[in-house]
Design an enzyme around this catalytic site. Sequence first.
Site, PDB file in Angstrom:
ATOM      1  N   LYS A 113     -27.049  43.324 -79.637  1.00  0.00           N
ATOM      2  CA  LYS A 113     -26.464  43.240 -80.988  1.00  0.00           C
ATOM      3  C   LYS A 113     -27.230  44.159 -81.944  1.00  0.00           C
ATOM      4  O   LYS A 113     -26.638  44.801 -82.813  1.00  0.00           O
ATOM      5  CB  LYS A 113     -26.486  41.793 -81.508  1.00  0.00           C
ATOM      6  CG  LYS A 113     -25.602  40.825 -80.758  1.00  0.00           C
ATOM      7  CD  LYS A 113     -24.126  41.179 -80.780  1.00  0.00           C
ATOM      8  CE  LYS A 113     -23.413  40.877 -82.065  1.00  0.00           C
ATOM      9  NZ  LYS A 113     -21.944  41.122 -81.958  1.00  0.00           N
ATOM     10  N   TYR A 154     -29.003  39.633 -75.176  1.00  0.00           N
ATOM     11  CA  TYR A 154     -28.000  39.456 -76.244  1.00  0.00           C
ATOM     12  C   TYR A 154     -28.494  39.999 -77.590  1.00  0.00           C
ATOM     13  O   TYR A 154     -27.839  40.892 -78.155  1.00  0.00           O
ATOM     14  CB  TYR A 154     -27.552  37.986 -76.336  1.00  0.00           C
ATOM     15  CG  TYR A 154     -26.609  37.760 -77.489  1.00  0.00           C
ATOM     16  CD1 TYR A 154     -25.281  38.203 -77.436  1.00  0.00           C
ATOM     17  CD2 TYR A 154     -27.040  37.140 -78.660  1.00  0.00           C
ATOM     18  CE1 TYR A 154     -24.416  38.020 -78.507  1.00  0.00           C
ATOM     19  CE2 TYR A 154     -26.174  36.952 -79.735  1.00  0.00           C
ATOM     20  CZ  TYR A 154     -24.867  37.396 -79.656  1.00  0.00           C
ATOM     21  OH  TYR A 154     -24.018  37.233 -80.724  1.00  0.00           O
TER      22      TYR A 154
HETATM   23  N1  NAI Z   1     -20.745  32.213 -82.122  1.00  0.00           N
HETATM   24  C1  NAI Z   1     -21.719  32.450 -82.971  1.00  0.00           C
HETATM   25  O1  NAI Z   1     -22.453  31.528 -83.402  1.00  0.00           O
HETATM   26  C2  NAI Z   1     -21.976  33.842 -83.447  1.00  0.00           C
HETATM   27  C3  NAI Z   1     -21.234  34.936 -82.996  1.00  0.00           C
HETATM   28  N2  NAI Z   1     -21.510  36.193 -83.482  1.00  0.00           N
HETATM   29  C4  NAI Z   1     -20.731  37.356 -83.062  1.00  0.00           C
HETATM   30  O2  NAI Z   1     -19.378  37.118 -83.391  1.00  0.00           O
HETATM   31  C5  NAI Z   1     -18.525  37.774 -82.455  1.00  0.00           C
HETATM   32  C6  NAI Z   1     -17.515  36.787 -81.924  1.00  0.00           C
HETATM   33  O3  NAI Z   1     -18.225  35.749 -81.279  1.00  0.00           O
HETATM   34  P1  NAI Z   1     -17.515  34.407 -80.793  1.00  0.00           P
HETATM   35  O4  NAI Z   1     -16.189  34.316 -81.413  1.00  0.00           O
HETATM   36  O5  NAI Z   1     -18.477  33.309 -80.948  1.00  0.00           O
HETATM   37  O6  NAI Z   1     -17.390  34.711 -79.242  1.00  0.00           O
HETATM   38  P2  NAI Z   1     -16.143  34.532 -78.269  1.00  0.00           P
HETATM   39  O7  NAI Z   1     -16.664  34.705 -76.896  1.00  0.00           O
HETATM   40  O8  NAI Z   1     -15.403  33.287 -78.581  1.00  0.00           O
HETATM   41  O9  NAI Z   1     -15.213  35.749 -78.657  1.00  0.00           O
HETATM   42  C7  NAI Z   1     -15.437  37.042 -78.221  1.00  0.00           C
HETATM   43  C8  NAI Z   1     -14.100  37.648 -77.856  1.00  0.00           C
HETATM   44  O10 NAI Z   1     -14.347  38.975 -77.373  1.00  0.00           O
HETATM   45  C9  NAI Z   1     -13.562  39.170 -76.226  1.00  0.00           C
HETATM   46  N3  NAI Z   1     -14.168  40.145 -75.342  1.00  0.00           N
HETATM   47  C10 NAI Z   1     -15.280  39.986 -74.588  1.00  0.00           C
HETATM   48  N4  NAI Z   1     -15.495  41.079 -73.851  1.00  0.00           N
HETATM   49  C11 NAI Z   1     -14.504  41.950 -74.160  1.00  0.00           C
HETATM   50  C12 NAI Z   1     -14.180  43.242 -73.708  1.00  0.00           C
HETATM   51  N5  NAI Z   1     -14.904  43.860 -72.782  1.00  0.00           N
HETATM   52  N6  NAI Z   1     -13.110  43.844 -74.254  1.00  0.00           N
HETATM   53  C13 NAI Z   1     -12.323  43.214 -75.162  1.00  0.00           C
HETATM   54  N7  NAI Z   1     -12.582  41.987 -75.610  1.00  0.00           N
HETATM   55  C14 NAI Z   1     -13.657  41.356 -75.101  1.00  0.00           C
HETATM   56  C15 NAI Z   1     -13.476  37.805 -75.546  1.00  0.00           C
HETATM   57  O11 NAI Z   1     -12.366  37.738 -74.667  1.00  0.00           O
HETATM   58  C16 NAI Z   1     -13.396  36.880 -76.727  1.00  0.00           C
HETATM   59  O12 NAI Z   1     -12.049  36.623 -77.064  1.00  0.00           O
HETATM   60  C17 NAI Z   1     -19.426  38.355 -81.383  1.00  0.00           C
HETATM   61  O13 NAI Z   1     -19.563  39.740 -81.613  1.00  0.00           O
HETATM   62  C18 NAI Z   1     -20.751  37.632 -81.580  1.00  0.00           C
HETATM   63  O14 NAI Z   1     -21.814  38.444 -81.197  1.00  0.00           O
HETATM   64  C19 NAI Z   1     -22.472  36.385 -84.429  1.00  0.00           C
HETATM   65  C20 NAI Z   1     -23.218  35.351 -84.893  1.00  0.00           C
HETATM   66  C21 NAI Z   1     -23.043  34.004 -84.444  1.00  0.00           C
HETATM   67  C1  LIG Z   2     -30.945  21.696 -75.515  1.00  0.00           C
HETATM   68  C2  LIG Z   2     -31.731  22.527 -76.477  1.00  0.00           C
HETATM   69  C3  LIG Z   2     -33.000  21.903 -76.886  1.00  0.00           C
HETATM   70  C4  LIG Z   2     -30.904  22.896 -77.672  1.00  0.00           C
HETATM   71  C5  LIG Z   2     -30.062  24.084 -77.338  1.00  0.00           C
HETATM   72  C6  LIG Z   2     -29.342  24.607 -78.535  1.00  0.00           C
HETATM   73  C7  LIG Z   2     -28.891  26.033 -78.261  1.00  0.00           C
HETATM   74  C8  LIG Z   2     -27.803  26.011 -77.210  1.00  0.00           C
HETATM   75  C9  LIG Z   2     -28.446  26.701 -79.552  1.00  0.00           C
HETATM   76  C10 LIG Z   2     -29.580  26.688 -80.601  1.00  0.00           C
HETATM   77  C11 LIG Z   2     -29.410  27.919 -81.453  1.00  0.00           C
HETATM   78  C12 LIG Z   2     -28.110  28.536 -80.994  1.00  0.00           C
HETATM   79  C13 LIG Z   2     -27.885  30.021 -81.250  1.00  0.00           C
HETATM   80  C14 LIG Z   2     -28.013  30.359 -82.716  1.00  0.00           C
HETATM   81  O1  LIG Z   2     -27.143  29.550 -83.496  1.00  0.00           O
HETATM   82  C15 LIG Z   2     -27.758  31.799 -83.010  1.00  0.00           C
HETATM   83  C16 LIG Z   2     -26.659  32.446 -82.265  1.00  0.00           C
HETATM   84  C17 LIG Z   2     -26.138  33.573 -82.777  1.00  0.00           C
HETATM   85  C18 LIG Z   2     -25.200  34.340 -82.074  1.00  0.00           C
HETATM   86  O2  LIG Z   2     -24.924  35.471 -82.458  1.00  0.00           O
HETATM   87  C19 LIG Z   2     -24.577  33.810 -80.842  1.00  0.00           C
HETATM   88  C20 LIG Z   2     -24.843  32.358 -80.607  1.00  0.00           C
HETATM   89  C21 LIG Z   2     -26.280  31.969 -80.906  1.00  0.00           C
HETATM   90  C22 LIG Z   2     -27.175  32.748 -79.922  1.00  0.00           C
HETATM   91  C23 LIG Z   2     -26.478  30.441 -80.742  1.00  0.00           C
HETATM   92  C24 LIG Z   2     -26.296  30.007 -79.267  1.00  0.00           C
HETATM   93  C25 LIG Z   2     -26.663  28.546 -79.007  1.00  0.00           C
HETATM   94  C26 LIG Z   2     -28.057  28.210 -79.499  1.00  0.00           C
HETATM   95  C27 LIG Z   2     -29.099  28.974 -78.692  1.00  0.00           C
END
Ligand code: NAI
Ligand SMILES: CC(C)CCC[C@@H](C)[C@H]1CC[C@H]2[C@@H]3[C@H](O)CC4=CC(=O)CC[C@]4(C)[C@H]3CC[C@]12C
Length: 369
Positions: free
Chosen positions: A163, A159
């Site tokens: 990214k 992952y």
């Molecule tokens: N959730 C988090 O804590 C963080 C997320 N991100 C980034 O933010 C973005 C969104 O993440 P989330 O909303 O958490 O994930 P999510 O899994 O809820 O949303 C991702 C969306 O992309 C779509 N998707 C996946 N594969 C696809 C494909 N082949 N074609 C078209 N659409 C596709 C999924 O159907 C989903 O709706 C991602 O790029 C992730 O890397 C960055 C930092 C933290």
């Molecule tokens: C049971 C364990 C001791 C605790 C597990 C916690 C983990 C599931 C989460 C701790 C940190 C999270 C990640 C972090 O917030 C950074 C992220 C950035 C992204 O771009 C995608 C999500 C994630 C990797 C996030 C995922 C869950 C954790 C690993």
Amino acid sequence: MADSAQAQKLVYLVTGGCGFLGEHVVRMLLQQEPQLRELRIFDLHLGPWLEELKTGPVQVTAIQGDVTQAHEVAAAVAGAHVVIHTAGLVDVFGKTSPETIHEVNVQGTRNVIEACVQTGTRFLVYTSSMEVVGPNIKGQPFYRGNENTPYEAVHRHPYPCSKALAEQLVLEANGRKVLGGLPLVTCALRPTGIYGEGHQIMRDFYHQGLRLGGRLFRAIPASVEHGRVYVGNVAWMHVLVARELEHRAALMGGQVYFCYDNSPYKSYEDFNMEFLGPCGLRLVGTRPLLPYWLLLFLAALNVLLQWLLRPLLLYAPLLNPYTLAMANTTFTVSTDKARRHFGYEPLFSWEESRTRTIRWVQAVEGSAQ
Ligand SMILES: NC(=O)C1=CN([C@@H]2O[C@H](COP(=O)(O)OP(=O)(O)OC[C@H]3O[C@@H](n4cnc5c(N)ncnc54)[C@H](O)[C@@H]3O)[C@@H](O)[C@H]2O)C=CC1
Ligand SMILES: CC(C)CCC[C@@H](C)[C@H]1CC[C@H]2[C@@H]3[C@H](O)CC4=CC(=O)CC[C@]4(C)[C@H]3CC[C@]12C
């Protein structure tokens, strides 16, 4: 993005617009971007909630598509002024193969860039991640760092590797000539761990707590700080960047910005308790109940079980060596680059972000009964 003569003239495309962050970006654009004429939402899986958006003044076009398919992406991008590329495979639990993660996150991003170049779209905002920087494989702390803080960004997990590669492609594409001869302007936003309404992992922790009789057991020392940011503020940053990219192309093009707000610095578990506590859960222990070596052993055991069970079922628990290292390494951000470059101020205070998230968890609880 445009002067008043261009009011309601802009076409935006949000890839991944039905995901956790994507839905907030979509709703934020509809509320906060008066120049929007058409909003295209491109996702592998379209949500039923899109229907309710189709009755408003902005034309909402739902496109079911796959970012790994270049022709589908090009068709969706054609005619758009701005692309916000949030689609991605967020998997740190071993649910999907490294090849698929690479294909979606890296090749998918390459397809988006090429579609912009071929069709003449000039503005591309990419949702990157803090994971592009760290925590790294050495588990070195990143304590309240900013975009210029020196840090050894070395990864092995698919992952963060994907990214980092995708972000690099986006930044390198800044300045490329698009159809018509004008330069492409790109930038990347790096959220820390996002929380808020719709956060699946928060839901998982909540249900785990309910199964354990209203308790969660502390696994990580309270002193380890983990950066978190409210989803509404991340969405707001995307909207602002998309709006300002044209006027401030020289300053913002090719730049990276951490996503931040006023959420407090806490350990991953203590932070979650800000929401799960008011919903009736209790975090047991002031110190981790299991020694680190035992957690590491259990994490390794989970990897083995996942491998052994793969032919029968998908075993993908929250604990594995990677997630343990993530949660157990300090990674927090302190920066004002987004404010300086495009006037970002969080739209939601910490109190509001907290209240909204608690209400959402309570609604999850209600719907589970
Ligand atoms: N959730 C988090 O804590 C963080 C997320 N991100 C980034 O933010 C973005 C969104 O993440 P989330 O909303 O958490 O994930 P999510 O899994 O809820 O949303 C991702 C969306 O992309 C779509 N998707 C996946 N594969 C696809 C494909 N082949 N074609 C078209 N659409 C596709 C999924 O159907 C989903 O709706 C991602 O790029 C992730 O890397 C960055 C930092 C933290
Ligand atoms: C049971 C364990 C001791 C605790 C597990 C916690 C983990 C599931 C989460 C701790 C940190 C999270 C990640 C972090 O917030 C950074 C992220 C950035 C992204 O771009 C995608 C999500 C994630 C990797 C996030 C995922 C869950 C954790 C690993």
